[in-house]
Motif scaffolding. Structure first.
Motif, PDB file in Angstrom:
ATOM      1  N   UNK A   1      -9.899  10.123  -1.388  1.00  0.00           N
ATOM      2  CA  UNK A   1     -10.318   9.750  -0.040  1.00  0.00           C
ATOM      3  C   UNK A   1      -9.375   8.681   0.479  1.00  0.00           C
ATOM      4  N   UNK A   2      -8.562   9.029   1.487  1.00  0.00           N
ATOM      5  CA  UNK A   2      -7.627   8.087   2.081  1.00  0.00           C
ATOM      6  C   UNK A   2      -6.235   8.663   2.175  1.00  0.00           C
ATOM      7  N   UNK A   3      -5.433   8.059   3.028  1.00  0.00           N
ATOM      8  CA  UNK A   3      -4.060   8.508   3.242  1.00  0.00           C
ATOM      9  C   UNK A   3      -3.299   8.576   1.916  1.00  0.00           C
ATOM     10  N   UNK A   4      -2.787   9.732   1.567  1.00  0.00           N
ATOM     11  CA  UNK A   4      -1.994   9.969   0.356  1.00  0.00           C
ATOM     12  C   UNK A   4      -2.697   9.555  -0.929  1.00  0.00           C
ATOM     13  N   UNK A   5      -4.001   9.546  -0.931  1.00  0.00           N
ATOM     14  CA  UNK A   5      -4.727   9.268  -2.171  1.00  0.00           C
ATOM     15  C   UNK A   5      -4.401  10.335  -3.207  1.00  0.00           C
TER      16      UNK A   5
ATOM     17  N   UNK B   1      -5.964   4.071   0.785  1.00  0.00           N
ATOM     18  CA  UNK B   1      -4.623   4.537   1.105  1.00  0.00           C
ATOM     19  C   UNK B   1      -3.706   4.411  -0.103  1.00  0.00           C
ATOM     20  N   UNK B   2      -3.096   5.504  -0.518  1.00  0.00           N
ATOM     21  CA  UNK B   2      -2.173   5.583  -1.651  1.00  0.00           C
ATOM     22  C   UNK B   2      -2.809   5.189  -2.980  1.00  0.00           C
ATOM     23  N   UNK B   3      -4.131   5.218  -3.071  1.00  0.00           N
ATOM     24  CA  UNK B   3      -4.808   4.922  -4.338  1.00  0.00           C
ATOM     25  C   UNK B   3      -4.455   5.981  -5.377  1.00  0.00           C
ATOM     26  N   UNK B   4      -4.252   5.575  -6.582  1.00  0.00           N
ATOM     27  CA  UNK B   4      -3.852   6.411  -7.716  1.00  0.00           C
ATOM     28  C   UNK B   4      -2.574   7.179  -7.403  1.00  0.00           C
ATOM     29  N   UNK B   5      -1.696   6.545  -6.660  1.00  0.00           N
ATOM     30  CA  UNK B   5      -0.454   7.186  -6.250  1.00  0.00           C
ATOM     31  C   UNK B   5       0.657   7.050  -7.263  1.00  0.00           C
ATOM     32  N   UNK B   6       0.419   6.390  -8.372  1.00  0.00           N
ATOM     33  CA  UNK B   6       1.498   6.120  -9.316  1.00  0.00           C
ATOM     34  C   UNK B   6       1.817   7.241 -10.260  1.00  0.00           C
ATOM     35  N   UNK B   7       0.894   8.122 -10.536  1.00  0.00           N
ATOM     36  CA  UNK B   7       1.150   9.190 -11.488  1.00  0.00           C
ATOM     37  C   UNK B   7       2.029  10.222 -10.809  1.00  0.00           C
TER      38      UNK B   7
END
Length: 195
Positions: free
Chosen positions: A116-120, A134-140
């Motif tokens: 939920x959120x931009x680029x989540x 926004x961008x949550x959990x985007x590191x993997x």
């Protein structure tokens, strides 16, 4: 629209070149220019695709579909089974099963995720994970991750967190910042946990 439909019933198709390969599907709602277009969309059931190119060139895995795709390019070009993708480019080019994706560019490669959120959910493959913000959990970025929770703007954002499992990052840029870290918790503004 729907020009190849032969024995399908209870379908609603509206839009230029929409659902052009659908032949035997039941209970589909396809609305929008090129929504539901592609050779893999031929015998699907219970698909809702609304928006420009929503569900275009998507493989719904023959009669398993049951997906809701709303927004420009939602669920486009990938595999989608039992997934909800709402927002422009949500679920775009994903292999997505049992996911809920809401927001512009929210990704969903994997199974049983909530984004939920931009680029989540970023661009990596996730399973049984939750990303809110926004961008949550985007590191993997490439490998699988399982059972992670990221809540907050750019929570769990580190670009080198492949194969990290069962971690929790809550807060603005809270981060679990190491490859293959497991069972770590970072809570608070820019909180950081490393191996």
């Amino acid at each position: 629209s729907g020009e190849t439909l032969s024995t399908g019933t209870s379908n609603i198709i509206l839009g230029n070149n929409s659902a052009t390969s659908l032949q035997t599907g039941v209970g589909n709602i396809i609305l929008g220019d090129e929504a539901g277009v592609g050779s893999d969309f031929n015998d699907e059931n219970n698909i809702i695709a609304i928006g420009l190119s929503a569900g275009k060139n998507t493989d719904f895995d023959g009669n398993i579909g049951d997906s809701v795709l709303i927004g420009k390019n939602a669920g486009r070009t990938g595999n989608s089974q039992n997934t909800v993708a709402i927002g422009t480019d949500s679920g775009y080019a994903d292999n997505s099963t049992y996911n809920v994706l809401v927001g512009f560019g929210t990704k969903g490669d994997g199974t049983n995720n909530v984004g939920l959120g931009y680029s989540a959910l970023g661009s990596g493959a996730h399973n049984h994970s939750v990303a809110i913000g926004s961008a949550a959990l985007g590191g993997v970025s490439t490998s699988n991750s399982t059972g992670n929770v990221a809540i907050g703007y750019q929570a769990f954002r580190n670009p080198d967190t492949n194969d990290s499992n069962y971690n929790t990052a809550i807060g603005y840029q809270a981060n679990v910042g190491s490859d293959a870290l497991t069972n770590a918790i970072a809570i608070g503004y820019q909180a950081q946990v490393s191996a």
